[in-house]
Design a protein around this motif. Structure first.
Motif, PDB file in Angstrom:
ATOM      1  N   MET A 148       0.850  -1.185   0.000  1.00 26.39           N
ATOM      2  CA  MET A 148       0.000   0.000   0.000  1.00 26.39           C
ATOM      3  C   MET A 148       0.894   1.246   0.000  1.00 26.39           C
ATOM      4  N   ASN A 149       0.726   2.079  -1.025  1.00 35.32           N
ATOM      5  CA  ASN A 149       1.574   3.258  -1.091  1.00 35.32           C
ATOM      6  C   ASN A 149       1.018   4.391  -0.229  1.00 35.32           C
ATOM      7  N   GLU A 150       1.761   5.491  -0.210  1.00 38.36           N
ATOM      8  CA  GLU A 150       1.417   6.604   0.679  1.00 38.36           C
ATOM      9  C   GLU A 150       0.045   7.189   0.359  1.00 38.36           C
ATOM     10  N   GLN A 151      -0.242   7.378  -0.921  1.00 40.67           N
ATOM     11  CA  GLN A 151      -1.501   7.999  -1.315  1.00 40.67           C
ATOM     12  C   GLN A 151      -2.694   7.131  -0.918  1.00 40.67           C
ATOM     13  N   VAL A 152      -2.597   5.836  -1.161  1.00 40.97           N
ATOM     14  CA  VAL A 152      -3.684   4.927  -0.780  1.00 40.97           C
ATOM     15  C   VAL A 152      -3.834   4.890   0.726  1.00 40.97           C
ATOM     16  N   ALA A 153      -2.722   4.805   1.441  1.00 38.36           N
ATOM     17  CA  ALA A 153      -2.775   4.774   2.903  1.00 38.36           C
ATOM     18  C   ALA A 153      -3.430   6.037   3.454  1.00 38.36           C
ATOM     19  N   ARG A 154      -3.156   7.194   2.842  1.00 33.94           N
ATOM     20  CA  ARG A 154      -3.761   8.439   3.314  1.00 33.94           C
ATOM     21  C   ARG A 154      -5.283   8.402   3.164  1.00 33.94           C
ATOM     22  N   ARG A 155      -5.765   7.880   2.035  1.00 32.62           N
ATOM     23  CA  ARG A 155      -7.207   7.794   1.832  1.00 32.62           C
ATOM     24  C   ARG A 155      -7.844   6.802   2.806  1.00 32.62           C
ATOM     25  N   VAL A 156      -7.164   5.694   3.036  1.00 35.10           N
ATOM     26  CA  VAL A 156      -7.705   4.688   3.959  1.00 35.10           C
ATOM     27  C   VAL A 156      -7.787   5.242   5.379  1.00 35.10           C
ATOM     28  N   VAL A 157      -6.764   5.954   5.804  1.00 37.49           N
ATOM     29  CA  VAL A 157      -6.766   6.541   7.151  1.00 37.49           C
ATOM     30  C   VAL A 157      -7.831   7.620   7.261  1.00 37.49           C
ATOM     31  N   LEU A 158      -8.038   8.392   6.194  1.00 37.32           N
ATOM     32  CA  LEU A 158      -9.078   9.414   6.203  1.00 37.32           C
ATOM     33  C   LEU A 158     -10.460   8.785   6.363  1.00 37.32           C
ATOM     34  N   VAL A 159     -10.730   7.716   5.633  1.00 44.39           N
ATOM     35  CA  VAL A 159     -12.033   7.039   5.749  1.00 44.39           C
ATOM     36  C   VAL A 159     -12.207   6.458   7.148  1.00 44.39           C
ATOM     37  N   ARG A 160     -11.157   5.888   7.687  1.00 44.70           N
ATOM     38  CA  ARG A 160     -11.254   5.338   9.037  1.00 44.70           C
ATOM     39  C   ARG A 160     -11.586   6.426  10.055  1.00 44.70           C
ATOM     40  N   ALA A 161     -10.928   7.575   9.944  1.00 43.96           N
ATOM     41  CA  ALA A 161     -11.190   8.662  10.879  1.00 43.96           C
ATOM     42  C   ALA A 161     -12.629   9.157  10.764  1.00 43.96           C
ATOM     43  N   ILE A 162     -13.138   9.236   9.529  1.00 44.78           N
ATOM     44  CA  ILE A 162     -14.511   9.717   9.329  1.00 44.78           C
ATOM     45  C   ILE A 162     -15.512   8.709   9.879  1.00 44.78           C
ATOM     46  N   GLU A 163     -15.330   7.436   9.573  1.00 43.96           N
ATOM     47  CA  GLU A 163     -16.259   6.423  10.061  1.00 43.96           C
ATOM     48  C   GLU A 163     -16.244   6.332  11.586  1.00 43.96           C
ATOM     49  N   THR A 164     -15.075   6.461  12.178  1.00 45.47           N
ATOM     50  CA  THR A 164     -14.970   6.405  13.635  1.00 45.47           C
ATOM     51  C   THR A 164     -15.668   7.590  14.272  1.00 45.47           C
ATOM     52  N   ALA A 165     -15.496   8.782  13.684  1.00 49.69           N
ATOM     53  CA  ALA A 165     -16.127   9.976  14.255  1.00 49.69           C
ATOM     54  C   ALA A 165     -17.630   9.987  14.026  1.00 49.69           C
ATOM     55  N   ASP A 166     -18.082   9.345  12.943  1.00 48.91           N
ATOM     56  CA  ASP A 166     -19.503   9.349  12.593  1.00 48.91           C
ATOM     57  C   ASP A 166     -20.221   8.161  13.248  1.00 48.91           C
ATOM     58  N   ALA A 167     -20.142   8.098  14.575  1.00 45.17           N
ATOM     59  CA  ALA A 167     -20.773   6.985  15.291  1.00 45.17           C
ATOM     60  C   ALA A 167     -22.293   7.003  15.139  1.00 45.17           C
ATOM     61  N   GLY A 168     -22.874   8.177  14.935  1.00 43.75           N
ATOM     62  CA  GLY A 168     -24.324   8.278  14.784  1.00 43.75           C
ATOM     63  C   GLY A 168     -24.819   8.082  13.365  1.00 43.75           C
ATOM     64  N   HIS A 169     -23.920   7.798  12.445  1.00 43.03           N
ATOM     65  CA  HIS A 169     -24.255   7.546  11.034  1.00 43.03           C
ATOM     66  C   HIS A 169     -24.991   8.735  10.402  1.00 43.03           C
ATOM     67  N   THR A 170     -24.577   9.948  10.780  1.00 40.30           N
ATOM     68  CA  THR A 170     -25.202  11.145  10.209  1.00 40.30           C
ATOM     69  C   THR A 170     -24.592  11.516   8.866  1.00 40.30           C
ATOM     70  N   VAL A 171     -23.360  11.125   8.634  1.00 36.49           N
ATOM     71  CA  VAL A 171     -22.668  11.434   7.381  1.00 36.49           C
ATOM     72  C   VAL A 171     -22.689  10.233   6.447  1.00 36.49           C
ATOM     73  N   LEU A 172     -22.402   9.079   6.990  1.00 35.90           N
ATOM     74  CA  LEU A 172     -22.415   7.834   6.223  1.00 35.90           C
ATOM     75  C   LEU A 172     -23.419   6.878   6.867  1.00 35.90           C
ATOM     76  N   SER A 173     -24.470   6.587   6.165  1.00 36.60           N
ATOM     77  CA  SER A 173     -25.475   5.670   6.707  1.00 36.60           C
ATOM     78  C   SER A 173     -24.948   4.241   6.674  1.00 36.60           C
ATOM     79  N   GLU A 174     -25.680   3.359   7.342  1.00 36.13           N
ATOM     80  CA  GLU A 174     -25.302   1.956   7.325  1.00 36.13           C
ATOM     81  C   GLU A 174     -25.343   1.398   5.896  1.00 36.13           C
ATOM     82  N   ASP A 175     -26.330   1.846   5.119  1.00 37.21           N
ATOM     83  CA  ASP A 175     -26.421   1.403   3.724  1.00 37.21           C
ATOM     84  C   ASP A 175     -25.215   1.876   2.915  1.00 37.21           C
ATOM     85  N   ASP A 176     -24.762   3.119   3.186  1.00 37.32           N
ATOM     86  CA  ASP A 176     -23.582   3.624   2.480  1.00 37.32           C
ATOM     87  C   ASP A 176     -22.367   2.734   2.755  1.00 37.32           C
TER      88      ASP A 176
END
Length: 529
Positions: free
Chosen positions: A1-29
């Protein structure tokens, strides 16, 4: 996994972790992104005739989620297009150094090559000192066996890694929190890579600075007749000869066509201040022809008028050998190491977030949750609840490795050696190590705190904390103000755990469904770096 891919993966992880109430990303998303990523990763593996890997799946899933978020939130789309860090810095610093080096020798007499030129001696001496410091630092780091650090501060490294510190405006609250967490986390994860890039740039800048001084020296020599000489209040000709012999030995050895010098040459090139002042005074009294340079000064200039080329070559070759080439070699080493790290970015895929996603596609081995109860004995029902908690946090295939209870008040070292049964803290196959406490207990620094501190010092990945509320709920059932007391105790434990460098996750081992652990939430651990 290169730097660019790792950056996107870490960004998604941070967003999903912060969005515990599923207000930004629904369960279906999230389910749609996982399903699409699984199919795309399978096609990709089929084309390359290889097996589906976790890295391919994470790459496709992060792209799906980020694309969906960019379509919904223009401000987030702009954030993704923004260049990370300070991209112009890496090229601007060497260019600025080249320009500064070209101006440095203007401090001296532009018509004279001073054998004891302060700017040129400074360039050589400073770089030799830097080499010595780097060598000592490398030896000390090797003896200690610890992770190397550098002179750069965290603020500079963060700026070079992520650029503007504040997240963009006009983002939903959960998304803004996720982006902020990502920037802090990425600055830590990319610190080794940023240090290597900074090291490469600094070495290039040092080489460019020295090259600028040499280029300026030769360029002015095309249009100016240099006069060579030296003067000193404290050094005599013999001492200057010894100093210059040591300085120019490498250049004279590597380039035998360069012209050497003798003690007599050095003596002939000295500007004698006392004789010069006397001659000038005599000239002022009419004893010398106008425009003549009398006495020892005239002799020195006459002797040095044709010797300037020799000393220009000697200084140029010395700076090339002692400064420019070594710095370019060091920059090349840092460049190769940074390139290798950028191509294979060391993202810890054993993190609970990634293990749970890997479990969803059947990639990798089952995750293992190692549990160390402290003054807490689990019955059969709570043991089953612990397995349910592990499945929620690490995936359906997760297993629990329950160790013997650590007795209250015992010395952590001896108690943990018995509990681990001579296994290492970073035992192979263990995904997460968690300390299990009874919420009913009051945290004590000398007991619970000492236990957590010892675990944290000896575990590279850190430890999670599980707080079981089931016992306290049973005792407080039907009592007035029970919920408030439980909330106060949870807040106390969380503050206590934060002080000792970890995070607490509240669970109910009799009713695990009371506290569902979302993907990426709970069991927060520092990254393995």
């Amino acid at each position: 996994m290169n730097e660019q891919v790792a950056r996107r993966v870490v960004l998604v992880r941070a967003i999903e972790t912060a969005d515990a109430g599923h207000t930004v990303l629904s369960e279906d998303d999230r389910k749609y992104a996982s399903r699409s990523a699984r199919e795309l990763a399978a096609w990709q593996a089929s084309d390359s005739k290889s097996a589906v890997t976790q890295a391919h799946f994470l790459q496709q899933r992060s792209e799906q989620i980020l694309k969906r978020l960019a379509e919904r939130t223009p401000a987030f789309a702009a954030f993704q297009k923004r260049a990370f860090g300070l991209p112009g810095f890496w090229a601007a610093l060497p260019l600025l150094a080249l320009f500064a080096g070209a101006l440095l020798d203007r401090i001296a007499d532009p018509h004279r090559v001073d054998l004891l030129s302060a700017p040129l001696l400074f360039i050589v001496g400073w770089n030799l000192l830097v080499y010595a410091v780097l060598l000592v630092w490398a030896l000390v780091a090797g003896l200690r066996g610890g992770r190397k650090t550098g002179w750069a501060g965290q603020g500079l490294l963060r700026r070079l890694s992520v650029g503007k510190v504040a997240p963009p405006r006009k983002l939903p609250a959960a998304l803004a929190t996720g982006v902020g967490n990502f920037m802090a986390e990425w600055a830590q994860l990319s610190e080794p890579l940023t240090r290597l890039r900074l090291s490469r740039t600094v070495h290039l800048s040092a080489a460019a600075f020295a090259l600028g001084a040499v280029i300026s020296l030769y360029a002015r020599g095309l249009l100016t007749q240099y006069a060579a000489g030296w003067e000193s209040t404290f050094l005599d000709a013999s001492q200057v000869h010894t100093l210059l012999s040591w300085l120019f030995t490498p250049a004279l050895t590597v380039f035998p066509f360069l012209e050497g010098f003798t003690l007599a040459d050095i003596e002939a090139l000295r500007f004698n201040a006392d004789a010069g002042m006397g001659a000038v005074a005599a000239a002022g009294a009419g004893m010398a022809a106008p425009g003549a340079v009398p006495g020892a000064v005239g002799n020195a200039l006459a002797n040095g008028a044709g010797a300037g080329e020799r000393w220009v070559h000697l200084y140029g070759a010395t700076i090339l050998l002692l400064v420019i080439l070594p710095r370019l070699v060091l920059a090349g080493i840092a460049w190769l190491r940074a390139g290798r790290l950028a191509r294979r970015f060391p993202l810890d895929l054993e993190h609970p977030y990634f293990r749970k996603l890997a479990d969803s596609i059947g990639a990798g081995t089952p995750a293992v949750l190692r549990v160390l109860p402290y003054s807490f004995t689990l019955d059969e029902a709570r043991d089953r609840g612990l397995w349910t908690v592990a499945a929620m946090a690490l995936g359906a295939q997760a297993r629990v490795l329950l160790r013997p209870t650590v007795p209250y008040g015992e010395e952590p070292k001896e108690a943990l050696q018995a509990a681990l049964q001579d296994a290492r803290f970073d035992e192979a196959g263990v995904t997460v190590t968690a300390a299990l406490f009874n919420l009913a207990a009051t945290p004590e620094k000398e007991n619970h705190g000492a236990f957590l501190d010892y675990l944290g010092r000896n575990s590279k990945r850190g430890v999670a904390v599980l707080l079981d509320e089931s016992g306290m709920l049973e005792r407080a059932a039907g009592q007035a103000g029970a919920e408030a007391r439980i909330a106060e105790r949870i807040a106390l434990w969380r503050q206590f755990c934060s002080f000792h460098g970890t995070a607490a996750t509240v669970v109910n081992l009799l009713q695990p469904e009371r506290h569902p652990i979302e993907l990426g939430a709970g069991l927060a651990l520092p990254e393995l770096r």
